[in-house]
Scaffold this motif. Structure first.
Motif, PDB file in Angstrom:
ATOM      1  N   THR A   1       0.828  -1.210   0.000  1.00 53.02           N
ATOM      2  CA  THR A   1       0.000   0.000   0.000  1.00 53.02           C
ATOM      3  C   THR A   1       0.860   1.256   0.000  1.00 53.02           C
ATOM      4  N   VAL A   2       1.859   1.294   0.882  1.00 53.73           N
ATOM      5  CA  VAL A   2       2.694   2.495   0.986  1.00 53.73           C
ATOM      6  C   VAL A   2       3.563   2.642  -0.261  1.00 53.73           C
ATOM      7  N   GLY A   3       4.158   1.549  -0.722  1.00 56.80           N
ATOM      8  CA  GLY A   3       5.015   1.616  -1.914  1.00 56.80           C
ATOM      9  C   GLY A   3       4.252   2.035  -3.153  1.00 56.80           C
ATOM     10  N   GLY A   4       2.991   1.620  -3.236  1.00 52.95           N
ATOM     11  CA  GLY A   4       2.179   2.008  -4.384  1.00 52.95           C
ATOM     12  C   GLY A   4       1.805   3.472  -4.351  1.00 52.95           C
ATOM     13  N   ALA A   5       1.664   4.017  -3.148  1.00 55.91           N
ATOM     14  CA  ALA A   5       1.312   5.440  -3.016  1.00 55.91           C
ATOM     15  C   ALA A   5       2.516   6.323  -3.285  1.00 55.91           C
ATOM     16  N   CYS A   6       3.684   5.928  -2.781  1.00 57.34           N
ATOM     17  CA  CYS A   6       4.918   6.717  -2.962  1.00 57.34           C
ATOM     18  C   CYS A   6       6.103   5.788  -2.689  1.00 57.34           C
ATOM     19  N   ALA A   7       6.904   5.527  -3.712  1.00 56.59           N
ATOM     20  CA  ALA A   7       7.999   4.560  -3.562  1.00 56.59           C
ATOM     21  C   ALA A   7       9.069   5.061  -2.589  1.00 56.59           C
ATOM     22  N   SER A   8       9.331   6.379  -2.579  1.00 57.90           N
ATOM     23  CA  SER A   8      10.336   6.908  -1.644  1.00 57.90           C
ATOM     24  C   SER A   8       9.874   6.683  -0.205  1.00 57.90           C
ATOM     25  N   THR A   9       8.581   6.920   0.036  1.00 60.21           N
ATOM     26  CA  THR A   9       8.050   6.667   1.377  1.00 60.21           C
ATOM     27  C   THR A   9       8.079   5.168   1.664  1.00 60.21           C
ATOM     28  N   GLY A  10       7.759   4.362   0.655  1.00 61.50           N
ATOM     29  CA  GLY A  10       7.787   2.916   0.828  1.00 61.50           C
ATOM     30  C   GLY A  10       9.163   2.440   1.247  1.00 61.50           C
ATOM     31  N   MET A  11      10.209   2.981   0.631  1.00 60.36           N
ATOM     32  CA  MET A  11      11.586   2.556   0.930  1.00 60.36           C
ATOM     33  C   MET A  11      11.992   2.959   2.355  1.00 60.36           C
ATOM     34  N   THR A  12      11.684   4.196   2.732  1.00 60.37           N
ATOM     35  CA  THR A  12      12.079   4.666   4.065  1.00 60.37           C
ATOM     36  C   THR A  12      11.247   3.962   5.148  1.00 60.37           C
ATOM     37  N   PHE A  13       9.966   3.743   4.854  1.00 59.56           N
ATOM     38  CA  PHE A  13       9.094   3.007   5.790  1.00 59.56           C
ATOM     39  C   PHE A  13       9.595   1.572   5.964  1.00 59.56           C
ATOM     40  N   LEU A  14       9.973   0.964   4.847  1.00 62.72           N
ATOM     41  CA  LEU A  14      10.473  -0.408   4.874  1.00 62.72           C
ATOM     42  C   LEU A  14      11.707  -0.525   5.769  1.00 62.72           C
ATOM     43  N   MET A  15      12.676   0.387   5.591  1.00 63.42           N
ATOM     44  CA  MET A  15      13.903   0.306   6.393  1.00 63.42           C
ATOM     45  C   MET A  15      13.592   0.517   7.876  1.00 63.42           C
ATOM     46  N   HIS A  16      12.620   1.400   8.152  1.00 60.21           N
ATOM     47  CA  HIS A  16      12.202   1.626   9.543  1.00 60.21           C
ATOM     48  C   HIS A  16      11.594   0.342  10.133  1.00 60.21           C
TER      49      HIS A  16
END
Ligand SMILES: Cc1cc2nc3c(=O)[nH]c(=O)nc-3n(C[C@H](O)[C@H](O)[C@H](O)COP(=O)(O)OP(=O)(O)OC[C@H]3O[C@@H](n4cnc5c(N)ncnc54)[C@H](O)[C@@H]3O)c2cc1C
Length: 374
Positions: free
Chosen positions: A67-82
């Motif tokens: 869901t997050v990666g589809g909305a914004c990949a940059s946010t998806g990447m930073t959220f993923l690492m968190h």
């Protein structure tokens, strides 16, 4: 929490997706989007409930990452690492773990991994940097980590190093404001433009046994038992999200694009076939990721191979689907008038993020043949 509830999904849609084009264009760190995730409790997704989180496992990350990666990949990447950082602190434990987990869940700190180094490249699990004792017996880390997502913005860096006594690997929690830390450069790479993946320079950074995550010398096991499954499932999910976003944009464009005779692009048979192929690829990737996550959560002995295969499949699906979506949209797909070119750039890095797809193919083959991995 195993899924995004309605409010969280709305926050992702309304706030994160709305700023994705600007984050990409301005190459800005998506702090506001991470804050939006924090408001919905998603920064605590992988933090155990007793430390203030949602207690989610791989399946929860698979769903949220898409869901997050589809909305914004940059946010998806930073959220993923968190999320991976939180899972690693929870899995490893240590004197600071409880306090760190609460801060990660509250969004007081954004977490990330400082594992990769220039000298070891794709073999991020075998760092050259070593923690050493100075003349006063204090543990210190000096050297350079590369490609640190959220670099300069995170409040917690898990730094993987060789142990001071040569007995394996250790993982240390290093605070963002610690003396001796500097970040160099800015992320100029193709895609995920706001992820701030930069070099981290450590100049005699002091750490102590208290800062260690996991048992002394057991950092290698932590990497393979916790970091790898969470990172691979999360990255695969973000890439499914990117592919699905490109699919939605291309389908919408095909329906709306009309010609002088009143016909639409969607009426062209080759476009219909391309849309069908994309749908098949996205469904396959999503199912592989969710199946692998479920196997991992269940502790199935076949989970590792399934998780590695899911990362390969999802990152290659995103790469292929975004190219097909661009071709469906023709010249307009090559311009920022449509989000396709952004999705295409965002899908480029997945295959080369360590463990890279080349390395994973070796590991999958070894595991299937009963050989030790790595
Ligand atoms: C956007 C982005 C964000 C990142 N975020 C982080 C982060 O937060 N933290 C972090 O620690 N790292 C991060 N990384 C680093 C990443 O995970 C890799 O470590 C890094 O991309 C390796 O790059 P390299 O050029 O050194 O690869 P190289 O080691 O030079 O490899 C080049 C190619 O050779 C192949 N290859 C090399 N050796 C083998 C082998 N033995 N078998 C098969 N194929 C092989 C690889 O598959 C790869 O395709 C990030 C990278 C990117 C692009």
């Amino acid at each position: 929490m195993t899924a995004l509830d309605e409010r969280a999904a709305a926050a992702v849609r309304d706030r994160i997706a709305a700023t994705a084009a600007a984050v990409d264009r301005e190459r800005s760190f998506p702090a506001a989007s991470l804050a939006a995730l924090g408001e919905q409790g998603l920064l605590g997704l992988t933090v155990p409930a007793e430390h203030g989180g949602a207690g989610g496992g791989l399946s929860a990350l698979a769903e949220a990452g898409e869901t997050v990666g589809g909305a914004c990949a940059s946010t998806g990447m930073t959220f993923l690492m968190h999320a991976v950082t939180a899972a690693t602190v929870a899995g490893g434990g240590g004197p600071r773990a409880a306090a760190l987990l609460r801060e990660l869940a509250d969004g007081e700190r954004i977490g990330t991994l400082a594992f990769s180094e220039r000298g070891t490249g794709a073999h991020f699990h075998a760092p050259e940097l070593r923690v050493e004792r100075d003349g006063d017996g204090r543990l210190r880390i000096s050297g350079r980590k590369s490609f640190v997502t959220s670099g300069g913005h995170a409040g917690l860096y898990l730094v993987l190093v060789q142990s001071d006594d040569g007995g394996g690997l250790d993982c240390y929690a290093v605070d963002g404001g610690a003396d001796g830390i500097a970040f160099e450069g800015s992320w100029e790479g193709i895609g995920m433009a706001g992820n701030s993946s930069v070099a981290m320079v450590l100049d005699g950074v002091a750490v102590s046994e208290e800062d260690r995550i996991g048992v002394h010398g057991a950092g290698g096991a932590l990497v393979f038992d916790v970091v790898a499954p969470f990172f691979l499932v999360g990255l695969a999910a973000v890439n499914v999200g990117i592919a699905a976003a490109a699919q939605a944009a291309a389908t919408e464009h095909a329906k709306r694009r009309s010609y002088a005779d009143g016909s639409t692009l969607a009426e062209v048979q080759s476009i219909q076939h391309a849309l069908a192929d994309i749908d098949l690829t996205v469904r396959q990737a999503r199912l592989l990721v969710r199946d692998a996550a479920a196997l991992g959560d269940a502790g199935d002995p076949g989970a590792l191979v399934a998780i590695m295969a899911a990362k390969v499949a999802a990152t290659e699906a995103a790469r292929d689907v975004t190219q097909q979506a661009l071709e469906i949209c023709g010249g307009q797909g090559c311009t920022p008038a449509l989000p396709i070119e952004r999705h295409l750039r965002d899908a480029r890095a997945g295959a080369v993020m360590a463990p890279t797809n080349g390395v994973l193919r070796s590991w999958i083959g070894k595991a299937l043949a009963g050989l030790p991995v790595p």
